[in-house]
Design a protein around this motif. Sequence first.
Motif, PDB file in Angstrom:
ATOM      1  N   GLU B  82       0.816  -1.218   0.000  1.00 55.56           N
ATOM      2  CA  GLU B  82       0.000   0.000   0.000  1.00 55.56           C
ATOM      3  C   GLU B  82       0.846   1.262   0.000  1.00 55.56           C
ATOM      4  O   GLU B  82       0.409   2.289  -0.499  1.00 55.56           O
ATOM      5  N   ASN B  85       2.622   1.244  -3.820  1.00 55.25           N
ATOM      6  CA  ASN B  85       1.769   1.581  -4.961  1.00 55.25           C
ATOM      7  C   ASN B  85       0.875   2.800  -4.694  1.00 55.25           C
ATOM      8  O   ASN B  85      -0.023   3.089  -5.472  1.00 55.25           O
ATOM      9  N   LYS B  86       1.163   3.496  -3.622  1.00 56.63           N
ATOM     10  CA  LYS B  86       0.526   4.784  -3.305  1.00 56.63           C
ATOM     11  C   LYS B  86      -0.936   4.673  -2.853  1.00 56.63           C
ATOM     12  O   LYS B  86      -1.610   5.686  -2.743  1.00 56.63           O
ATOM     13  N   THR B  87      -1.430   3.463  -2.627  1.00 53.58           N
ATOM     14  CA  THR B  87      -2.783   3.353  -2.084  1.00 53.58           C
ATOM     15  C   THR B  87      -2.820   4.030  -0.713  1.00 53.58           C
ATOM     16  O   THR B  87      -3.812   4.660  -0.346  1.00 53.58           O
ATOM     17  N   LEU B  89      -1.232   6.640   0.168  1.00 57.65           N
ATOM     18  CA  LEU B  89      -1.360   8.095  -0.001  1.00 57.65           C
ATOM     19  C   LEU B  89      -2.825   8.488  -0.061  1.00 57.65           C
ATOM     20  O   LEU B  89      -3.262   9.443   0.570  1.00 57.65           O
ATOM     21  N   THR B  90      -3.577   7.721  -0.863  1.00 57.06           N
ATOM     22  CA  THR B  90      -5.007   8.005  -1.018  1.00 57.06           C
ATOM     23  C   THR B  90      -5.723   7.875   0.324  1.00 57.06           C
ATOM     24  O   THR B  90      -6.550   8.717   0.678  1.00 57.06           O
ATOM     25  N   LEU B  91      -5.398   6.824   1.058  1.00 58.79           N
ATOM     26  CA  LEU B  91      -6.117   6.559   2.309  1.00 58.79           C
ATOM     27  C   LEU B  91      -5.713   7.535   3.420  1.00 58.79           C
ATOM     28  O   LEU B  91      -6.566   8.052   4.140  1.00 58.79           O
ATOM     29  N   LEU B  92      -4.403   7.802   3.527  1.00 59.93           N
ATOM     30  CA  LEU B  92      -3.941   8.654   4.623  1.00 59.93           C
ATOM     31  C   LEU B  92      -4.228  10.135   4.377  1.00 59.93           C
ATOM     32  O   LEU B  92      -4.088  10.953   5.285  1.00 59.93           O
ATOM     33  N   ALA B  93      -4.634  10.479   3.140  1.00 56.68           N
ATOM     34  CA  ALA B  93      -5.063  11.851   2.872  1.00 56.68           C
ATOM     35  C   ALA B  93      -6.494  12.072   3.366  1.00 56.68           C
ATOM     36  O   ALA B  93      -7.005  13.182   3.345  1.00 56.68           O
ATOM     37  N   ILE B 277       5.794   9.526   3.705  1.00 57.82           N
ATOM     38  CA  ILE B 277       5.371   8.564   2.679  1.00 57.82           C
ATOM     39  C   ILE B 277       5.554   9.171   1.288  1.00 57.82           C
ATOM     40  O   ILE B 277       5.118  10.265   1.051  1.00 57.82           O
TER      41      ILE B 277
END
Lengths: 283, 277
Positions: B82, B85-87, B89-93, B277
């Motif tokens: 995660e 592959n930057k998933t 980033l999406t979630l922690l934003a 990250i």
Amino acid sequence: MSSAISVRHLTKDFRIGIRGLKLRAVDDLSLEIPRGQVYGLLGPNGCGKSTTLKIVLGLVSATAGEISILGEPSATSAARRRTGFLPEAPYFHKFLTGRELVRYCAQLSGVASADLDAAVEDALGLAAMNEAAGRPIGTYSKGMLQRIGFAQAVVHDPELVILDEPTAGVDPVGSASIGRMIHAMRDKGKTIVLCSHLLGQVEQVCDRVAIMDRGKLVLEGAVEDVLSRRDRHVMTIEAMTPAARAAAEAALEAHGAKVTSITHPRRSLEDLFRELVTGSRDA
Amino acid sequence: MKDSLRRTLWISRVTFLEAVRQRFFAFLLVLSAAMVLSSVSFRVFDFGHGELKFIADFGFGGMFFFGSVLAVVMTAQLFFSEIDNKTALTLLAKPLSRAEFLLGKFFGAWAVLGVFVLVLAGLQGVVLWAREQELIAAAEQAGKIPATFSIVGLCELVLLQWLRLGVVISIVLAISALARTFLFAVVVGSLAVVAGQLQWIAQDALLRPTDSPVYAFFLWVSTRLIPNLQQFNLADALVLGSSAVEEGALIAVGVSGVAYLAAYLTLGSLIFRRREI
């Protein structure tokens, strides 16, 4: 009313290697991004724009400086609740369907259970992903991945949407579709911050732009102001004969004006491509 | 608090789904199940011990070994994939704290290991029960006392093994929060499991007098930092009744496991909070 994003004297240093050499990614950057506009953040690779966005979102800590989102200190839960984010080249869980992903992101963003279904369908509709929403994400094309990424970013109806390279690797049709989504969000009064290399697209969709180079801000302003050359004019004339041209040039020169060039107007290759493949979707 | 628990639950749910849909999980589950089932065929090599003990050792050995491999590799993979592959980033934003993200990963991975242990223990129970019936019939004919196993003991062992794997997951998550590569997390995580298996040696050494205060301090620190993973291996005592286990001892093992698990999760959360990250 406070700015959508306010960045004051932001500096970010990365320590690299065993000796901890300092690499300055962002250097004393100050920006005020007004609400309700599409704002383009431009610059070459490594200029610090993605780092700036990550700091704004609290994913990376700043070495110095202050940032606020919609009047709240950035990186707080309250600020992130009002912000949507689409990272560059997003990758989502391949085994989830598009609808499951958007629902999952809506839940994490704090959408109430009673509003969940409506919020998910609205976001899918805005991203034109209703039809493919039942398919696993692993079967999506690049353009569809960007669109489902857009849907997850806006599912909680954020006031601010940050898009990092939203059209990277997407064909012109998909790119135009994302452009329409951005306009739709602006029409709803949202603020959109767009980070992109595609200058043509930025020019089309943005109200204001900032250009960064080597961590510093080199230009900032309304697109119209920074691109217009107020001392030059363009006329588009139909059915012009050589005699009409000579007469027009003479008339202009009589008034002290000078014709510096006369060319045939061109349409862009992107416009031609979109015209030829009209109606096709990248599904 | 309620919202925080919900977010953790959603992360763990997706983590669980991601893990069980991976071929690696299915492969290790099938391999371990094959080991449990094949123990009946190999019982002729019981080295003089009872058949049920051999079957139990063989099966629980597979559960222990492959469970440890799964806990180390799958946890590191679920965490790193995660971030890579930057998933993440999406979630922690989103309004999601890093502690919630890490705890979600923990509970998702722990639930997968729970399924793993439960399936294998179920199979092990069936194999032991089937052989027990044959041994009882044979013993009755020969007028001997038959060998038996305890289902309650098997259930207690399942809980202990699950807790042990939870401790391993929490250690690997703390290491992953610090590590920069998947390989580092897997190698150091594996070494931590080996150290945990051998921790009793340090405990024994600590009991012996020594002239070196530095050595004594090193042993003391080691025995506090590294959990004793051997203390969870009570298969013989619990399932086959080879020796009595006091209820207090079982509770002490459980409390020790939960304490280490909580400590490593707290450490992992603190490290991950500072990670860029």
